[in-house]
Design a protein around this motif. Structure first.
Motif, PDB file in Angstrom:
ATOM      1  N   UNK A  17     -14.797 -46.854  -3.453  1.00 32.26           N
ATOM      2  CA  UNK A  17     -15.089 -45.481  -3.061  1.00 32.26           C
ATOM      3  C   UNK A  17     -16.435 -45.382  -2.339  1.00 32.26           C
ATOM      4  N   UNK A  18     -17.430 -46.157  -2.822  1.00 31.85           N
ATOM      5  CA  UNK A  18     -18.758 -46.105  -2.206  1.00 31.85           C
ATOM      6  C   UNK A  18     -18.693 -46.531  -0.737  1.00 31.85           C
ATOM      7  N   UNK A  19     -17.839 -47.532  -0.432  1.00 34.16           N
ATOM      8  CA  UNK A  19     -17.685 -47.969   0.971  1.00 34.16           C
ATOM      9  C   UNK A  19     -17.129 -46.832   1.809  1.00 34.16           C
ATOM     10  N   UNK A  20     -16.054 -46.203   1.311  1.00 34.92           N
ATOM     11  CA  UNK A  20     -15.382 -45.149   2.077  1.00 34.92           C
ATOM     12  C   UNK A  20     -16.299 -43.939   2.279  1.00 34.92           C
ATOM     13  N   UNK A  62     -21.381 -53.125  -2.538  1.00 32.08           N
ATOM     14  CA  UNK A  62     -21.760 -54.209  -3.440  1.00 32.08           C
ATOM     15  C   UNK A  62     -22.348 -53.687  -4.744  1.00 32.08           C
ATOM     16  N   UNK A  63     -22.560 -52.360  -4.856  1.00 29.69           N
ATOM     17  CA  UNK A  63     -22.938 -51.825  -6.167  1.00 29.69           C
ATOM     18  C   UNK A  63     -21.829 -52.094  -7.177  1.00 29.69           C
ATOM     19  N   UNK A  64     -20.647 -52.482  -6.670  1.00 25.55           N
ATOM     20  CA  UNK A  64     -19.541 -52.823  -7.569  1.00 25.55           C
ATOM     21  C   UNK A  64     -19.760 -54.149  -8.269  1.00 25.55           C
ATOM     22  N   UNK A  65     -20.791 -54.910  -7.839  1.00 28.21           N
ATOM     23  CA  UNK A  65     -20.989 -56.239  -8.432  1.00 28.21           C
ATOM     24  C   UNK A  65     -22.009 -56.224  -9.566  1.00 28.21           C
ATOM     25  N   UNK A  66     -22.545 -55.056  -9.862  1.00 29.67           N
ATOM     26  CA  UNK A  66     -23.465 -54.965 -10.989  1.00 29.67           C
ATOM     27  C   UNK A  66     -22.763 -55.446 -12.257  1.00 29.67           C
ATOM     28  N   UNK A  67     -23.479 -56.186 -13.059  1.00 27.95           N
ATOM     29  CA  UNK A  67     -22.909 -56.645 -14.318  1.00 27.95           C
ATOM     30  C   UNK A  67     -22.449 -58.086 -14.267  1.00 27.95           C
ATOM     31  N   UNK A 102     -24.524 -39.911  -9.624  1.00 26.41           N
ATOM     32  CA  UNK A 102     -24.846 -40.189  -8.218  1.00 26.41           C
ATOM     33  C   UNK A 102     -26.341 -40.393  -7.984  1.00 26.41           C
ATOM     34  N   UNK A 103     -27.190 -39.792  -8.840  1.00 26.19           N
ATOM     35  CA  UNK A 103     -28.627 -39.968  -8.651  1.00 26.19           C
ATOM     36  C   UNK A 103     -29.135 -41.259  -9.272  1.00 26.19           C
ATOM     37  N   UNK A 104     -28.338 -41.852 -10.133  1.00 26.29           N
ATOM     38  CA  UNK A 104     -28.793 -43.042 -10.849  1.00 26.29           C
ATOM     39  C   UNK A 104     -28.330 -44.336 -10.191  1.00 26.29           C
ATOM     40  N   UNK A 105     -27.157 -44.295  -9.484  1.00 24.96           N
ATOM     41  CA  UNK A 105     -26.538 -45.537  -9.001  1.00 24.96           C
ATOM     42  C   UNK A 105     -27.437 -46.342  -8.053  1.00 24.96           C
ATOM     43  N   UNK A 106     -28.107 -45.736  -7.051  1.00 23.47           N
ATOM     44  CA  UNK A 106     -28.913 -46.574  -6.148  1.00 23.47           C
ATOM     45  C   UNK A 106     -30.020 -47.324  -6.893  1.00 23.47           C
ATOM     46  N   UNK A 107     -30.698 -46.640  -7.794  1.00 19.35           N
ATOM     47  CA  UNK A 107     -31.746 -47.266  -8.586  1.00 19.35           C
ATOM     48  C   UNK A 107     -31.166 -48.431  -9.390  1.00 19.35           C
ATOM     49  N   UNK A 108     -30.004 -48.167  -9.958  1.00 18.14           N
ATOM     50  CA  UNK A 108     -29.275 -49.144 -10.752  1.00 18.14           C
ATOM     51  C   UNK A 108     -28.989 -50.390  -9.917  1.00 18.14           C
ATOM     52  N   UNK A 109     -28.460 -50.196  -8.694  1.00 15.19           N
ATOM     53  CA  UNK A 109     -28.095 -51.328  -7.844  1.00 15.19           C
ATOM     54  C   UNK A 109     -29.331 -52.125  -7.440  1.00 15.19           C
ATOM     55  N   UNK A 110     -30.417 -51.432  -7.091  1.00 15.57           N
ATOM     56  CA  UNK A 110     -31.645 -52.148  -6.729  1.00 15.57           C
ATOM     57  C   UNK A 110     -32.131 -52.977  -7.905  1.00 15.57           C
ATOM     58  N   UNK A 111     -32.085 -52.364  -9.080  1.00 15.80           N
ATOM     59  CA  UNK A 111     -32.524 -53.071 -10.273  1.00 15.80           C
ATOM     60  C   UNK A 111     -31.694 -54.298 -10.558  1.00 15.80           C
ATOM     61  N   UNK A 112     -30.479 -54.372 -10.028  1.00 13.12           N
ATOM     62  CA  UNK A 112     -29.633 -55.544 -10.217  1.00 13.12           C
ATOM     63  C   UNK A 112     -29.877 -56.574  -9.124  1.00 13.12           C
ATOM     64  N   UNK A 149     -30.810 -51.128   0.499  1.00  9.76           N
ATOM     65  CA  UNK A 149     -31.004 -49.972  -0.389  1.00  9.76           C
ATOM     66  C   UNK A 149     -32.354 -49.313  -0.118  1.00  9.76           C
ATOM     67  N   UNK A 150     -33.404 -50.135   0.064  1.00  9.10           N
ATOM     68  CA  UNK A 150     -34.719 -49.550   0.338  1.00  9.10           C
ATOM     69  C   UNK A 150     -34.735 -48.836   1.674  1.00  9.10           C
ATOM     70  N   UNK A 151     -34.017 -49.410   2.671  1.00 11.02           N
ATOM     71  CA  UNK A 151     -34.021 -48.803   4.000  1.00 11.02           C
ATOM     72  C   UNK A 151     -33.197 -47.516   4.028  1.00 11.02           C
ATOM     73  N   UNK A 152     -32.012 -47.559   3.411  1.00  7.93           N
ATOM     74  CA  UNK A 152     -31.091 -46.435   3.593  1.00  7.93           C
ATOM     75  C   UNK A 152     -31.175 -45.410   2.465  1.00  7.93           C
TER      76      UNK A 152
END
Lengths: 608, 608
Positions: free
Chosen positions: B46-49, B225-230, B370-380, B424-427
């Motif tokens: 979904x994030x890609x779309x 690629x936020x789908x690869x967390x974990x 939605x406000x947490x996911x980008x931070x989450x992905x960067x942290x991974x 993530x930092x750029x966008x």
């Protein structure tokens, strides 16, 4: 840092000898102790009309005879409490009077009711005041609970600063309120006299009403007498007055009664003459002010001072609650901590607990006064009844010169108070039943606490005939966690105490580790016996306690004492404590509270 | 009572030797450690779309090459982590790998990011799962935050009960989710193959799109690629596996990678073929399920298991956080308390702190994922990059046989991870800037803590050359509050210690009271010296401390030790403690932490 904030909010500590300066003169006392009673005229007359309106607006003329009833009750209460002030110059009010004349349990019923009632005073008054403000500024309506809580916190801090300082701040609004209502009543009556108000708005006195019954009239009377809450505050606070305290208190009481009677009568009469109909959006006082002045400066002055006095009425609770608590604590019915004067000489614990309890009530009832008022009124009239019955008994027993009129005053008061109390139970049972559950519980707790204090006193007393058994020797146990400076420090201390035996104890979680430690120990401290214990459940306390028990059992047979010396290093900065497992603290509390051993902590202060 | 509740919620304590039984087999480990990664397919495609839809629906064919990119990244990660598992069989993942190969600070960046990330895992997964539930039952929508918090509490309790028991409960939903998605993909593909889905819904691959840019495509790739967390969870948790742990962990990792790749590819392909447009009301998976089965049993089965696995994905955090905390605590970068195993052999402190932190995040962000996911992905992806760079350095340094392909795998992984992080930092700088402030702070704290532990260790160490200064004698101070059994008990103990001097100290609040006490004392204990201190401010501690200071100053000159013996009576029931002012506790804490004196508490146990 905590103490700096405390200083800023509360002020510098006061010496015990500065106590005298904090006593109240009559003017300030009237302001502090009367705001609760006086503020009641803002809602008392309205309560009468709310009941009468169920019969139709033509029935409003009944408010005049009912008001006369309330005035009689007020007079009886004022004169009764005046007699109480002189009979009990050290204060205590309903609690002391009931206890001395009717027995402990009657006193505790009165005291318990009043304790809760002062909390309700704070909650009800602050909530009502907040409602007045949020009515004026509807955008604040969503924050009612928050605003009420801020007011409670504000009042708590004021009172922690000390009684006189609060008075200076609180005196103005009370007098402004009285002034505002006097202007309102005077101008209103002038308009009535000059015919500026049409005289045909109201139904004439005596108009026959369909459906009227004694029940409804008594109910209206009971509702109206909720305006008399707070009358007892002065008699509880006599020690706060300047000398001669009883005389000053009695004069203050009469002044308050006079003001209350005038304001109450004026409002009821104007409401009747203007034919005011109570409604949920606008208070009766607001309607009278509107009709008299229109929405100009005087209207907002009246509304503003009304809101202010309602919030400050809560302060009566802050003056009375801690003093009542002191009386109960002196009799050992509530914890001793209520006896301690704080830095500013107020009874801080009582003030803080009152503030917290009021906040809890405000949150629980979402600052809705209508659900609290009936409970509040019952909590007031129950002790009224008891204290005046107590005075009846007192006159009958002592029969001093001229006791008959005094007896009649108190009997009248007692009977009317009893009727009001019963009326609340009959007509508003749904809102007041909880007091029937709550009071027995609180009285049970009072007795429980008293029993404990008595038992403690008994056990601590030194009896002359008791044989003195000297201690024969000492066994010292030192729990050790490793071979460190901290342990060495503790062992050196233990050795210096010339004990008969020193045992070091090590608790291991793994068998090999245990062995290794034993060998290292032998090299390091060959003269100190080491016992190693294995812990199955990764707990230090369990095996240690078991070991201490064994040693203690043996030691006590020879009248030896067991001392557990706990090595503890103290970090330089206190935040660093969270970096270390507080095993020593745990061990200490556990052993001290459950075992008969002395626990000694040897600190090792780290230098960096 | 507290311990009874604890027993009920957590279960009986387990012996340390029962640890082996709590190890995981592959099937259970897959369920416990993969739910985070697998659940990501519910939102990854979904994030890609969501990014591509800004170019118009015709651009959706780009999701296929982007998915290939994600799969390459996944493959690189899986193989890289497989190599890490064998290279570091004791677990630790990104933290250990970065620390060993890139230096302490790189390790701490990775460790700090991951610690926070596991908290975000819990917060994000539970919030997303709750959203799925409240979407199905809109009436629950107002209670989103409350439901999310209940889930966190539930998971915390499960994990406190122990790892294996959680697994038994958690295994089913994970496998049901995998089953549900396989059925969905299989039936979907069957319908595609049989032509039941019109083949002209989607734009064909290669359709030229106006406005397409590498930036947007990379952004879509990063989002996907936020789908690869974990994915890293397994390599952190190797010690939890049954022996041979590394082999079992590697197999589990491959299984998880395979499942993730299949599910991800299937969902992306079906979404493309069905021409699903992402919208805020319905997830992509829900739309595919709806088009494949209609709103029947299978639809609700898929939605239900999706919601469940999202909530349980939070459990990955519960498995990984405490183990990472153990690694950091062993290196002394975080408080020692994270090393302690609880009653049920889990690292209770880590589990509880994780639960609390997640609840705070959920409340602060009102459970809005939605406000947490980008931070989450960067942290991974930050630790991903670091750990794979670490592996690169390792291969270059050690150069074992056949290191070149391994080096290439890790280099690919490192580069793609770095690109994703930078994207993530750029966008999404607005949502991830806080990590740039937070990470330096946490690393500063890590170093601060380490420095403290090192300093403590240094100070506690026993140096051979240190001269031993024996204690010459003891001075004992006994603060007394009255003439009672408790005081007598303490004095008897003090006398038994053969101290050089015993001083009783009495703090008075009134002058007369002081004198009266002195006289009584002379009759009662003529052989014990009494010092009376007058307190201006009703404080016991202030004058007492001043006195202790004077004595201590003099004693230390002669190498004497000062012991303060505090008489304390212990009530029989612990609730009774609130009835007594805890002066002895206050005195003890104050003296122990601020003065160099030994504090000894002599208990006097009341019998009733």
């Amino acid at each position: 840092m905590f103490s700096a904030i405390k200083r800023f909010l509360i002020g510098r500590p006061l010496k015990s000898t500065e106590l005298g300066e904090q006593k109240l003169n009559k003017t300030k006392a009237l302001a502090i102790l009367s705001s609760d009673a006086l503020s009641s005229v803002a809602y008392g007359p309205e309560q009468i009309l709310i009941v009468l309106v169920t019969l139709g607006t033509a029935a409003f003329w009944y408010s005049l005879p009912i008001a006369v009833g309330v005035l009689i009750l007020l007079t009886a209460l004022i004169f009764s409490y005046r007699q109480i002030i002189f009979a009990y110059p050290h204060g205590g009010g309903a609690y002391v009077v009931s206890k001395n004349n009717l027995g402990t349990n009657a006193g505790l019923v009165a005291g318990g009711s009043l304790l809760v009632d002062y909390i309700l005073t704070v909650a009800v008054s602050v909530s009502a005041g907040t409602d007045a403000i949020t009515s004026a500024f509807p955008s604040l309506h969503a924050h009612t609970v928050g605003i009420a809580i801020i007011f409670v916190i504000f009042l708590t801090i004021l009172n922690l600063r000390g009684v006189t300082e609060s008075a200076s701040i609180l005196a103005y609004p009370v007098y402004l309120f009285v002034l505002a209502l006097f202007i309102l009543i005077a101008v209103g009556l002038y308009k009535v006299a000059t015919g500026a108000v049409p005289p045909d708005l109201h139904a004439p006195i005596g108009t026959p009403i369909a459906g009227v019954s004694l029940f409804i009239l008594l109910r209206a009377f009971a509702s109206g007498s909720s305006a008399l809450t707070g009358v007892e505050a002065i008699s509880n606070a006599i020690p706060n007055f300047k000398d001669p305290a009883p005389k000053n208190a009695a004069k203050t009481l009469l002044m308050m009664g006079g003001l209350l009677a005038l304001l109450f009568t004026g409002i009821v009469y104007l409401a009747y003459y203007y034919a005011i109909v109570p409604n949920a959006e606008e208070t009766v006082v607001s309607q009278i002010a509107d009709k008299t002045f229109g929405r100009g400066f005087m209207y907002f002055f009246i509304q503003g001072t009304t809101a202010l006095i309602l919030v400050l009425a809560a302060n009566t609770g802050y003056s009375a609650f801690p003093l009542l608590a002191v009386n109960l604590a002196k009799d050992k019915f509530i914890p001793r901590m209520f006896l301690i004067r704080g830095d500013r000489l107020g009874y801080s614990n009582g003030i803080i607990i009152l503030g917290l309890a009021a906040i809890i009530l405000i949150v629980a009832f979402q600052a809705q006064t209508e659900h609290l008022i009936p409970l509040y009124a019952v909590g007031v009239f129950l002790p009224f009844t008891l204290s005046q019955s107590g005075m009846m008994v007192k006159w009958l027993k002592e029969k001093p010169e001229g006791w008959v009129p005094k007896f009649i005053i108190n009997t009248t008061g007692a009977l009317i108070s009893l009727i009001v109390t019963l009326m609340f139970f009959l007509t508003k049972f749904q809102q007041v039943w909880s007091i029937l559950i709550f009071l027995p519980i609180i009285i049970f707790l009072f007795h429980r606490i008293r029993k404990h204090y008595d038992a403690v006193g008994e056990q601590l007393r030194i009896a002359a005939e008791q044989p003195h058994v000297p201690i024969e020797g000492n066994v010292i146990i030192v729990p050790v966690a490793g071979i460190t400076q901290v342990v060495e420090n503790s062992l050196n201390y233990a050795k210096s105490l010339s004990a008969d035996q020193i045992i070091a104890v090590y608790v291991g979680f793994e068998r090999e580790e245990e062995k290794a430690f034993e060998e290292k120990w032998k090299k390091w401290q060959p003269d100190v016996r080491l016992v190693t214990l294995y812990s199955h459940y990764r707990s230090i306390i369990q095996p240690l306690t078991k070991f201490v028990d064994t040693v203690e059992h043996k030691a006590s047979q020879h009248n030896y004492r067991v001392t557990v010396i706990i090595p503890q290093f103290i970090p330089k900065r206190s935040w660093e404590n969270i970096l270390h497992n507080q095993s020593s603290l745990l061990i200490r509390s556990f052993l001290l509270y459950r075992r008969n051993v002395i626990v000694s902590t040897v600190p090792y202060h780290l230098k960096k």
